[in-house]
Scaffold this active site. Structure first.
Site, PDB file in Angstrom:
ATOM      1  N   CYS A   1     -11.147  24.747  -1.214  1.00 27.25           N
ATOM      2  CA  CYS A   1     -11.636  26.053  -1.670  1.00 27.25           C
ATOM      3  C   CYS A   1     -12.389  25.980  -3.011  1.00 27.25           C
ATOM      4  CB  CYS A   1     -10.480  27.033  -1.784  1.00 27.25           C
ATOM      5  SG  CYS A   1      -8.972  26.286  -2.416  1.00 27.25           S
TER       6      CYS A   1
ATOM      7  N   HIS B   1     -10.401  32.428  -6.663  1.00 23.40           N
ATOM      8  CA  HIS B   1     -10.345  31.381  -7.679  1.00 23.40           C
ATOM      9  C   HIS B   1     -11.536  31.608  -8.631  1.00 23.40           C
ATOM     10  CE1 HIS B   1      -7.345  29.490  -5.328  1.00 23.40           C
ATOM     11  NE2 HIS B   1      -8.035  28.502  -4.796  1.00 23.40           N
TER      12      HIS B   1
HETATM   13  P1  NAP Z   1       0.509  29.120   5.025  1.00 20.95           P
HETATM   14  O1  NAP Z   1       0.249  30.533   4.671  1.00 20.95           O
HETATM   15  O2  NAP Z   1       1.737  28.459   4.510  1.00 20.95           O
HETATM   16  O3  NAP Z   1       0.460  28.982   6.632  1.00 20.95           O
HETATM   17  C1  NAP Z   1       0.769  27.788   7.277  1.00 20.95           C
HETATM   18  C2  NAP Z   1       0.397  27.910   8.742  1.00 20.95           C
HETATM   19  O4  NAP Z   1       0.602  26.639   9.364  1.00 20.95           O
HETATM   20  C3  NAP Z   1       1.270  28.902   9.508  1.00 20.95           C
HETATM   21  O5  NAP Z   1       0.508  29.507  10.518  1.00 20.95           O
HETATM   22  C4  NAP Z   1       2.327  28.008  10.105  1.00 20.95           C
HETATM   23  O6  NAP Z   1       2.911  28.532  11.277  1.00 20.95           O
HETATM   24  C5  NAP Z   1       1.490  26.806  10.476  1.00 20.95           C
HETATM   25  N1  NAP Z   1       2.320  25.624  10.643  1.00 20.95           N
HETATM   26  C6  NAP Z   1       3.184  25.090   9.767  1.00 20.95           C
HETATM   27  N2  NAP Z   1       3.794  24.015  10.310  1.00 20.95           N
HETATM   28  C7  NAP Z   1       3.293  23.863  11.554  1.00 20.95           C
HETATM   29  C8  NAP Z   1       3.514  22.943  12.608  1.00 20.95           C
HETATM   30  N3  NAP Z   1       4.380  21.954  12.499  1.00 20.95           N
HETATM   31  N4  NAP Z   1       2.812  23.109  13.758  1.00 20.95           N
HETATM   32  C9  NAP Z   1       1.928  24.111  13.889  1.00 20.95           C
HETATM   33  N5  NAP Z   1       1.676  25.027  12.933  1.00 20.95           N
HETATM   34  C10 NAP Z   1       2.344  24.894  11.774  1.00 20.95           C
HETATM   35  O7  NAP Z   1      -0.675  28.175   4.540  1.00 20.95           O
HETATM   36  P2  NAP Z   1      -2.247  28.491   4.418  1.00 20.95           P
HETATM   37  O8  NAP Z   1      -2.555  28.903   3.041  1.00 20.95           O
HETATM   38  O9  NAP Z   1      -2.688  29.351   5.539  1.00 20.95           O
HETATM   39  O10 NAP Z   1      -2.854  27.049   4.537  1.00 20.95           O
HETATM   40  C11 NAP Z   1      -2.754  26.276   5.694  1.00 20.95           C
HETATM   41  C12 NAP Z   1      -3.471  24.965   5.459  1.00 20.95           C
HETATM   42  O11 NAP Z   1      -4.864  25.200   5.370  1.00 20.95           O
HETATM   43  C13 NAP Z   1      -3.095  24.292   4.139  1.00 20.95           C
HETATM   44  O12 NAP Z   1      -1.948  23.512   4.273  1.00 20.95           O
HETATM   45  C14 NAP Z   1      -4.313  23.524   3.806  1.00 20.95           C
HETATM   46  O13 NAP Z   1      -4.299  22.240   4.403  1.00 20.95           O
HETATM   47  C15 NAP Z   1      -5.409  24.365   4.407  1.00 20.95           C
HETATM   48  N6  NAP Z   1      -6.061  25.179   3.375  1.00 20.95           N
HETATM   49  C16 NAP Z   1      -7.301  24.920   3.135  1.00 20.95           C
HETATM   50  C17 NAP Z   1      -7.970  25.623   2.189  1.00 20.95           C
HETATM   51  C18 NAP Z   1      -9.357  25.264   1.885  1.00 20.95           C
HETATM   52  O14 NAP Z   1      -9.733  25.428   0.767  1.00 20.95           O
HETATM   53  N7  NAP Z   1     -10.130  24.794   2.794  1.00 20.95           N
HETATM   54  C19 NAP Z   1      -7.388  26.649   1.495  1.00 20.95           C
HETATM   55  C20 NAP Z   1      -6.091  26.923   1.754  1.00 20.95           C
HETATM   56  C21 NAP Z   1      -5.440  26.163   2.714  1.00 20.95           C
HETATM   57  P3  NAP Z   1       4.351  29.269  11.257  1.00 20.95           P
HETATM   58  O15 NAP Z   1       4.098  30.672  10.810  1.00 20.95           O
HETATM   59  O16 NAP Z   1       4.795  29.184  12.677  1.00 20.95           O
HETATM   60  O17 NAP Z   1       5.209  28.496  10.311  1.00 20.95           O
HETATM   61  C1  3JM Z   2      -5.126  23.552   0.128  1.00 17.93           C
HETATM   62  O1  3JM Z   2       0.558  20.256   3.227  1.00 17.93           O
HETATM   63  C2  3JM Z   2      -0.634  19.998   3.268  1.00 17.93           C
HETATM   64  O2  3JM Z   2      -1.041  18.959   3.780  1.00 17.93           O
HETATM   65  C3  3JM Z   2      -1.619  20.990   2.731  1.00 17.93           C
HETATM   66  C4  3JM Z   2      -2.005  20.823   1.300  1.00 17.93           C
HETATM   67  C5  3JM Z   2      -3.131  21.784   0.945  1.00 17.93           C
HETATM   68  C6  3JM Z   2      -4.481  21.412   1.033  1.00 17.93           C
HETATM   69  C7  3JM Z   2      -4.840  20.110   1.660  1.00 17.93           C
HETATM   70  O3  3JM Z   2      -4.751  19.065   0.991  1.00 17.93           O
HETATM   71  O4  3JM Z   2      -5.240  20.139   2.821  1.00 17.93           O
HETATM   72  C8  3JM Z   2      -2.808  23.047   0.474  1.00 17.93           C
HETATM   73  C9  3JM Z   2      -3.800  23.921   0.079  1.00 17.93           C
HETATM   74  C10 3JM Z   2      -5.465  22.288   0.603  1.00 17.93           C
HETATM   75  C11 3JM Z   2      -6.892  21.906   0.646  1.00 17.93           C
HETATM   76  O5  3JM Z   2      -7.719  22.717   1.068  1.00 17.93           O
HETATM   77  O6  3JM Z   2      -7.260  20.826   0.179  1.00 17.93           O
END
Ligand code: NAP
Ligand code: 3JM
Length: 349
Positions: free
Chosen positions: A132, A252
């Site tokens: 992000c 952010h």
């Molecule tokens: P979050 O609010 O904690 O949501 C996590 C999601 O992943 C929920 O839908 C959860 O499902 C699912 N999940 C967790 N464990 C799982 C598993 N074993 N199998 C299938 N689904 C599973 O997190 P978030 O902020 O949405 O972020 C999710 C991920 O996106 C991060 O970990 C990161 O890698 C990425 N991300 C990327 C950016 C970016 O800048 N590109 C920004 C933020 C996040 P349940 O509800 O069933 O637990």
């Molecule tokens: C943003 O648990 C994980 O692997 C997720 C960690 C995470 C990430 C990531 O490294 O994919 C949390 C929030 C990010 C990201 O976009 O880099």
């Protein structure tokens, strides 16, 4: 991927902070969807999501959940992507991955459409969505680079808790109330999930996002550094970052110092470039205290830039303040833009 009039789309992590916004963004652009398949962990099976007014049951994310899927948007953490992204590709899907799992792989394009949309054409099944904080920075700086060259970036971030997911949002809410009630509180979710008692995020600032690397930078800082060089196609670009988590919910902000390649560039020239930049909105009116803030950017897909000024000591140095909604342009919106570009290229073939 073969061109179609409608696509079967899976959302992995559909119940998460990013996944929820992906559903909103797909709806917002009226993405041509035949079947929408929300996937999450086993914990969510039995629950539903709402898409275009219809209730759709959530399925468990496992290999056969990708049968007949054309596009799979992943945002369920790096380990889920490592486990399932290739399974989805093997079943014929193109994966757009929001995690850091594959971003630095040579055969995985890392895309911010306003900067390097054409790189999508080189994909081998997986396309990565950058971090992000990287996305909003490179989209603001690319047009400046195009016009005046760019050889150094020093960035300090002011990041909201939603970047660490829905649990971090809940942690800030409950800690804030508890501290106002006079309780002593510790964090469990931020800065990283751990058993150890940690300083609170409420009424505080944590100079740690993600874990520390051997070089004493955090992984978040190294993501910004390495991803920026890859997206801007310049491995020589000098980039340094300090990433800080602050107690607000969404968007952010970044204080960015840059050095351009040319002498005698003026602030109005930089402002002019930003005014015309795709996806960027210049909000720089200091007479009227006009500049973007995390609250003013929340819920919007654009990247907002203000406080453009010249460095007082170095002729080629400039400072900018860049703000964007981390869950939209920083994650869900950028992924949906990638999906749109993907189907646009398919229809040209
Ligand atoms: P979050 O609010 O904690 O949501 C996590 C999601 O992943 C929920 O839908 C959860 O499902 C699912 N999940 C967790 N464990 C799982 C598993 N074993 N199998 C299938 N689904 C599973 O997190 P978030 O902020 O949405 O972020 C999710 C991920 O996106 C991060 O970990 C990161 O890698 C990425 N991300 C990327 C950016 C970016 O800048 N590109 C920004 C933020 C996040 P349940 O509800 O069933 O637990
Ligand atoms: C943003 O648990 C994980 O692997 C997720 C960690 C995470 C990430 C990531 O490294 O994919 C949390 C929030 C990010 C990201 O976009 O880099």
């Amino acid at each position: 991927m073969a061109a179609k009039s409608r696509y079967n789309v899976a959302i992995v992590g559909a119940t998460g902070a990013v996944g929820e916004k992906m559903l909103q963004m797909l709806e917002h652009v009226e993405f041509p969807i035949d079947e929408l398949r929300p996937l999450a962990s086993r914990r969510s099976v039995g629950n539903t999501i709402i898409y275009k007014g219809a209730e759709i049951p959530i399925r468990e994310a496992k290999p056969d959940a990708f049968d007949n899927i054309d596009i799979a948007l992943f945002s369920a953490g790096g380990s889920v992507s490592k486990q399932l992204a290739q399974e989805a590709v093997d079943r014929g899907a193109v994966v757009i991955d929001n995690t850091s799992a594959f971003r630095m792989y040579e055969d995985v394009p890392l895309i911010v459409p306003e900067v390097n949309k054409e790189d999508i054409k080189n994909h081998k099944g997986i396309i990565a969505n950058p971090n992000c904080s990287t996305i909003q920075m490179v989209a603001a700086l690319e047009p400046i680079k195009q016009k005046y060259g760019l050889n150094r970036i020093i960035v300090s971030t002011y990041q909201s808790v939603s970047g660490a997911g829905n649990d971090a949002v809940e942690e800030l809410k409950s800690q804030t109330q508890a501290m106002l009630d006079g309780e002593t509180v510790f964090s469990e979710v931020l800065p990283v999930k751990s058993e150890k008692k940690h300083f609170p995020i409420a009424f505080n600032a944590l100079p740690q996002i993600d874990t520390f690397e051997d070089n004493h930078y955090t992984f978040e800082e190294m993501k910004m550094i390495n991803e920026t060089k890859k997206i801007m196609h310049n491995s020589e670009l000098k980039v340094s970052a300090t990433c800080v988590r602050l107690p607000f919910f969404y968007s952010h902000a970044e204080s960015i110092y840059i050095e351009v390649d040319q002498d005698f560039v003026t602030v109005p020239q930089i402002q002019g470039v930003l005014k015309d930049a795709p996806g960027v909105v210049l909000e720089d009116d200091i007479v009227n205290q006009g500049y973007p803030t995390p609250l003013s950017a929340e819920g919007k897909t654009d990247i907002f830039v203000g406080r453009v000024r010249k460095d007082l000591d170095y002729e080629r140095g400039f400072h900018l303040w860049v703000v964007s909604d981390n869950l939209l342009k920083g994650a869900a919106w950028n992924s949906v833009q990638i999906a749109q570009a993907l189907i646009e290229y398919d229809s040209e073939e």
